[in-house]
Scaffold this motif. Structure first.
Motif, short mmCIF file in Angstrom:
data_model
loop_
_atom_site.label_atom_id
_atom_site.label_comp_id
_atom_site.label_asym_id
_atom_site.label_seq_id
_atom_site.Cartn_x
_atom_site.Cartn_y
_atom_site.Cartn_z
N LYS A 57 57.64 40.67 45.38
CA LYS A 57 56.71 39.72 45.12
C LYS A 57 56.33 39.00 44.15
CE LYS A 57 53.74 42.14 48.49
NZ LYS A 57 53.84 41.89 49.78
N LEU A 58 55.89 37.94 44.03
CA LEU A 58 56.08 36.33 43.49
C LEU A 58 54.32 36.48 42.83
CD1 LEU A 58 57.76 34.33 41.85
CD2 LEU A 58 56.94 33.13 43.84
N ILE A 59 53.81 36.23 41.77
CA ILE A 59 53.13 36.27 40.68
C ILE A 59 52.98 35.21 39.48
CG2 ILE A 59 52.18 37.70 39.29
CD1 ILE A 59 53.23 40.43 40.28
N LEU A 60 52.39 34.19 39.07
CA LEU A 60 52.04 33.20 38.73
C LEU A 60 51.45 33.90 37.80
CD1 LEU A 60 52.87 30.36 37.84
CD2 LEU A 60 51.58 29.69 38.75
N VAL A 61 51.81 33.41 36.49
CA VAL A 61 50.81 33.32 35.29
C VAL A 61 50.58 32.36 34.78
CG1 VAL A 61 50.91 34.02 33.02
CG2 VAL A 61 52.11 35.31 33.64
N THR A 62 49.83 31.86 34.24
CA THR A 62 49.33 30.25 33.72
C THR A 62 48.31 30.10 32.56
OG1 THR A 62 48.64 28.36 34.86
CG2 THR A 62 47.88 29.50 35.57
N ALA A 63 47.30 29.05 32.68
CA ALA A 63 46.79 28.85 31.41
C ALA A 63 45.48 28.13 31.35
CB ALA A 63 47.70 29.10 29.98
N ILE A 64 45.00 28.40 30.60
CA ILE A 64 43.28 27.17 30.42
C ILE A 64 44.58 26.25 29.78
CG2 ILE A 64 41.35 28.86 30.33
CD1 ILE A 64 41.77 28.85 27.47
N ILE A 428 46.69 43.86 44.53
CA ILE A 428 46.22 42.26 45.36
C ILE A 428 47.57 41.90 45.98
CG2 ILE A 428 45.94 40.08 45.00
CD1 ILE A 428 43.88 40.28 42.55
N ALA A 429 49.07 41.90 44.87
CA ALA A 429 50.10 41.07 45.55
C ALA A 429 50.44 42.26 47.11
CB ALA A 429 51.07 41.71 44.56
N ASP A 430 49.76 43.81 47.07
CA ASP A 430 50.15 44.31 48.01
C ASP A 430 49.09 44.34 49.22
OD1 ASP A 430 52.82 45.28 46.91
OD2 ASP A 430 51.86 46.97 46.09
#
Length: 558
Positions: A57-64, A428-430
């Motif tokens: 599973k691919l999880i992206l971390v981003t920001a304000i 959520i990913a699963d």
């Protein structure tokens, strides 16, 4: 409470031999090419043999949008990886390498912070495994070969006024933005205007981060446009005969680097395009490798979600066929206060009103990210001075946006401080909730792609450009480049092109002053406002405080 500097925490790390880290992913020691005891490259032959395995599973971390108060996107990326490991998941982290420019300038390093760091911190923030030097050398070899080709008769009939390949250096140096080359007489060639970009803005960097393997790398390098003839037809790098030698210089740099977090979670650190002037993501080959070897991969995209996440979705995922499963949007109470109108010296006192007003920036990012069809969770990166009332205000606002927020204390507590977020992200990913789709179709005209990003992501009223820019886009479409995505080069500090305009501005104008075709990388760069592809140093650069101590150890790096 007294907190040790990041570099001291990193030095005290109980690092495991890199072969042990590789073994947790099933990488045999013979397929690790060690650089000392704590870092290694993963062999291309091993990576090639992974193609039949399923992806994690691919999880992206981003920001304000970033502020001087700090957001902690990389720190959260590392912390989430450790949090996943703590709850029993097989996880890996994928981030970019650090550029020397911001290290010696204002921003500092790129290894995380506090108890959520990747080590070895000093190596990562300085020369690491030499990838950036290889990219700089390959880029400048091509520049030298172009000038040499012109000197020895100009067989390709290059128009000296239309050489578009500049040189690069991995340093902030405003004096090199515009230069004149070949001065000093006949023996030195034909004088012409040129300039330097920072290495992280190089098309070679973008290509290394998007290429599938060495064969694809050489093809893309050969496709790069370096100049135009008098009839406006493009001259490619392969026309100069440079693609083979450039590939040789990049052979080792193409192999992803494996290191570890403070809690021994495997971390792939590879490539490093900036997100304000380039596409802002680590390499495709590192991400794919991690997905084949792990159940959950946490990666990041540079700066705010209006830049890094948009480019992650519209360029990296589109080109590599990646399908993200969840997005974590990082915010801090301090940064929200600044978006709410406070100055940095006003952040220590509780101000729920400023937090609430600053949440407009957070809300804009939440809605933008949902527009890509990927579930969004907010990570509140905890600072010691945050109050319960301020944190509650963020939770309430996020709930009103139809999303969830989790307070994360990974900076102080490591993976233990982010377990709740890690658990929710896996749920959520699963569940397979993502229905990812890029912002625009491949066949949308180039100008409309620029307008689409400006209007839907930046909430601009209008995009402006002179006739020269529009004509250039039309010419590229006629030459067959119309299906390429667009990489917006814009200030990271605002949804607008005005770095001082925080919050969630509406109805502004986005001026596009220049466009560049990165035919090898496979995108068109639109340079907006006053953004520079060669940064300058601040009045007091970090380099003034970096030195070797009496014991021979580095001091002042952060």
């Amino acid at each position: 409470m007294a907190v040790k500097p990041d570099i001291e925490i990193a030095r005290e790390a109980d690092k495991r031999p890199i072969q042990e880290i590789g073994a947790t992913l099933g990488i045999p020691p013979e397929h690790l090419l060690p650089y000392g005891h704590d870092k290694a490259k993963v062999a291309q032959d091993f990576i090639s043999g992974l193609s039949g395995r399923p992806d994690g599973k691919l999880i992206l971390v981003t920001a304000i949008n970033p502020t001087p108060a700090g957001e902690g996107k990389t720190t959260t990326t590392v912390g989430l990886g450790d949090g996943l490991s703590r709850i029993g998941k097989k996880a890996a982290v994928c981030i970019r390498e650090a550029s020397l420019g911001p290290n010696f300038g204002m921003k500092g390093g790129a290894a995380g912070g506090g108890r959520a760091q990747i080590v070895p911190m000093e190596d990562m923030n300085l020369h690491f495994t030499g990838d950036f030097h290889a990219i700089t050398s390959a880029h400048n070899l091509l520049a030298a070969m172009i000038d040499n080709h012109i000197y020895w008769g100009n067989e390709q009939e290059i128009d000296l006024r239309r050489v578009v390949w500049r040189r690069v250096v991995d340093m902030n140096d405003r004096a090199l933005r515009h230069t004149v080359t070949s001065l000093g007489g006949v023996a030195n060639g034909f004088p012409r205007e040129s300039g330097f970009d920072i290495t992280v803005a190089s098309e070679v960097m973008a290509i290394l981060c998007l290429a599938d393997d060495l064969s694809d790398l050489q093809r893309r390098l050969g496709d790069m446009i370096v100049a135009y003839r008098r009839d406006r037809s493009p001259v490619l790098a392969r026309d100069i005969g440079a693609d083979g030698a450039m590939t040789v210089l990049l052979k080792d740099a193409m192999q992803p680097n494996l290191v570890q977090t403070l809690e021994h979670t495997p971390a792939f650190v590879h490539g490093g395009p900036f997100a304000n002037i380039a596409h802002g993501c680590n390499s495709v080959i590192a991400t794919r490798t991690a997905l084949k070897l792990s159940d959950y991969v946490v990666t990041e995209a540079g700066f705010g979600a209006d830049l890094g996440a948009e480019k992650f979705f519209d360029i990296k995922c589109r080109k590599a066929g990646l399908h993200p499963d969840c997005v974590v949007l990082v915010a801090t109470v301090r940064a929200l206060k600044m978006n709410g109108g406070l100055q940095k010296d006003e952040l220590a006192d509780e101000n729920v009103t400023a937090v609430t007003e600053g949440c407009a920036n957070l809300g804009r990012h939440i809605q933008n990210l949902k527009g890509f069809g990927v579930p969004v969770v907010v990570a509140i990166n905890h600072f010691i001075g945050d109050t319960d009332a301020e944190i509650a205000a963020v939770h309430d606002y996020v709930a009103g946006q139809g999303a969830e927020a989790y307070l994360c204390k990974h900076w102080a507590e490591g993976g233990a401080g982010i377990e709740a977020l890690a658990t929710r992200v896996t749920e959520i990913a699963d569940a397979g909730m993502a229905q990812f789709a890029p912002l625009y179709a491949d066949d949308t005209p180039l100008w409309q792609k620029i307008e689409c990003i400006a209007e839907r992501i930046y909430h601009a009223h209008e995009v402006t450009a002179d006739t020269r820019v529009r004509d250039q886009l039309a010419q590229w479409e006629a030459q067959g480049y119309g299906n390429l995505p667009v990489c917006m080069a814009k200030t990271q500090y605002s949804f607008s092109t005005d770095p001082g305009l925080r919050g969630a501005p509406e109805g502004h104008v986005v001026p596009v002053r220049e466009v560049r075709l990165s035919a090898g990388a496979g995108f068109v760069v639109a340079i907006c406002g006053e953004i520079m592809t060669m940064p300058g140093l601040p009045r007091r650069p970090a380099a003034e405080n970096i030195r070797l101590g009496a014991d021979g150890e580095i001091e002042g790096l952060f």
